[in-house]
Write a protein that holds these residues in place. Structure first.
Motif, mmCIF file in Angstrom:
data_model
loop_
_atom_site.group_PDB
_atom_site.id
_atom_site.type_symbol
_atom_site.label_atom_id
_atom_site.label_comp_id
_atom_site.label_asym_id
_atom_site.label_seq_id
_atom_site.Cartn_x
_atom_site.Cartn_y
_atom_site.Cartn_z
ATOM 1 N N THR A 43 10.339 -6.002 -6.518
ATOM 2 C CA THR A 43 8.963 -5.513 -6.672
ATOM 3 C C THR A 43 7.986 -6.229 -5.749
ATOM 4 O O THR A 43 6.849 -5.802 -5.615
ATOM 5 C CB THR A 43 8.478 -5.651 -8.128
ATOM 6 O OG1 THR A 43 8.553 -7.027 -8.515
ATOM 7 C CG2 THR A 43 9.332 -4.789 -9.049
ATOM 8 N N LYS A 68 1.386 1.187 -4.158
ATOM 9 C CA LYS A 68 1.178 1.703 -5.514
ATOM 10 C C LYS A 68 2.454 1.569 -6.353
ATOM 11 O O LYS A 68 2.406 1.125 -7.499
ATOM 12 C CB LYS A 68 0.740 3.165 -5.439
ATOM 13 C CG LYS A 68 0.461 3.792 -6.778
ATOM 14 C CD LYS A 68 -0.005 5.233 -6.630
ATOM 15 C CE LYS A 68 -0.195 5.870 -7.995
ATOM 16 N NZ LYS A 68 -0.571 7.265 -7.894
ATOM 17 N N THR A 69 3.576 1.936 -5.784
ATOM 18 C CA THR A 69 4.857 1.845 -6.493
ATOM 19 C C THR A 69 5.163 0.407 -6.883
ATOM 20 O O THR A 69 5.564 0.127 -8.017
ATOM 21 C CB THR A 69 5.989 2.415 -5.618
ATOM 22 O OG1 THR A 69 5.697 3.784 -5.313
ATOM 23 C CG2 THR A 69 7.330 2.340 -6.316
ATOM 24 N N ARG A 71 3.051 -2.142 -7.207
ATOM 25 C CA ARG A 71 2.089 -2.646 -8.200
ATOM 26 C C ARG A 71 2.340 -2.064 -9.582
ATOM 27 O O ARG A 71 2.177 -2.753 -10.582
ATOM 28 C CB ARG A 71 0.662 -2.375 -7.736
ATOM 29 C CG ARG A 71 0.254 -3.305 -6.605
ATOM 30 C CD ARG A 71 -1.185 -3.175 -6.244
ATOM 31 N NE ARG A 71 -1.562 -4.165 -5.237
ATOM 32 C CZ ARG A 71 -2.713 -4.150 -4.595
ATOM 33 N NH1 ARG A 71 -3.623 -3.217 -4.859
ATOM 34 N NH2 ARG A 71 -2.978 -5.073 -3.700
ATOM 35 N N GLN A 72 2.731 -0.806 -9.648
ATOM 36 C CA GLN A 72 3.038 -0.204 -10.947
ATOM 37 C C GLN A 72 4.244 -0.873 -11.601
ATOM 38 O O GLN A 72 4.379 -0.847 -12.822
ATOM 39 C CB GLN A 72 3.283 1.299 -10.802
ATOM 40 C CG GLN A 72 2.018 2.085 -10.573
ATOM 41 C CD GLN A 72 2.258 3.565 -10.323
ATOM 42 O OE1 GLN A 72 3.336 3.974 -9.914
ATOM 43 N NE2 GLN A 72 1.233 4.364 -10.562
#
Length: 111
Positions: A43, A68-69, A71-72
């Protein structure tokens, strides 16, 4: 033509190196690679742009999607060593405020 190198150094940070032109044709692959890294548990990701000769809006969109991916999933995406062409695109779009380019891959996740 662009090539991507993906490595996983011992510190658990995934590193992606796009070599060549990051444009509409290659942006889809970058987005897929970043999603695959996050899905595999990396991540924290650094995109080393030291060998990226060109960046267009599609490539920028792939970087933002990867951010975005990551951080999600509780991580983050950092950009390191942008070439002058990449840095200019970041400045013109104000994405340098969001992606905040780092000077080195190794120090990308330092404070």
């Amino acid at each position: 033509m662009i090539e991507f190198e993906v490595t996983h150094p011992e510190d658990g940070v995934g590193v992606v190196v796009p070599r060549g032109r990051l444009n509409m044709v290659s942006a889809r692959r970058l987005k897929e690679l970043l999603s695959e890294l996050v899905a595999a548990g990396s991540t924290r990701i650094v995109v080393d742009m030291g060998e990226t000769t060109f960046l267009d809006s599609s490539g920028l969109g792939a970087l933002i999607a990867g951010l975005k991916t990551a951080r999600q999933a509780g991580g983050d995406l950092r950009v390191a060593r942008p070439t002058e062409a990449v840095r200019l695109v970041f400045q013109l779009t104000n994405m340098d405020k969001v992606l905040r380019p780092r000077d080195s891959v190794e120090g990308a996740f330092d404070v």
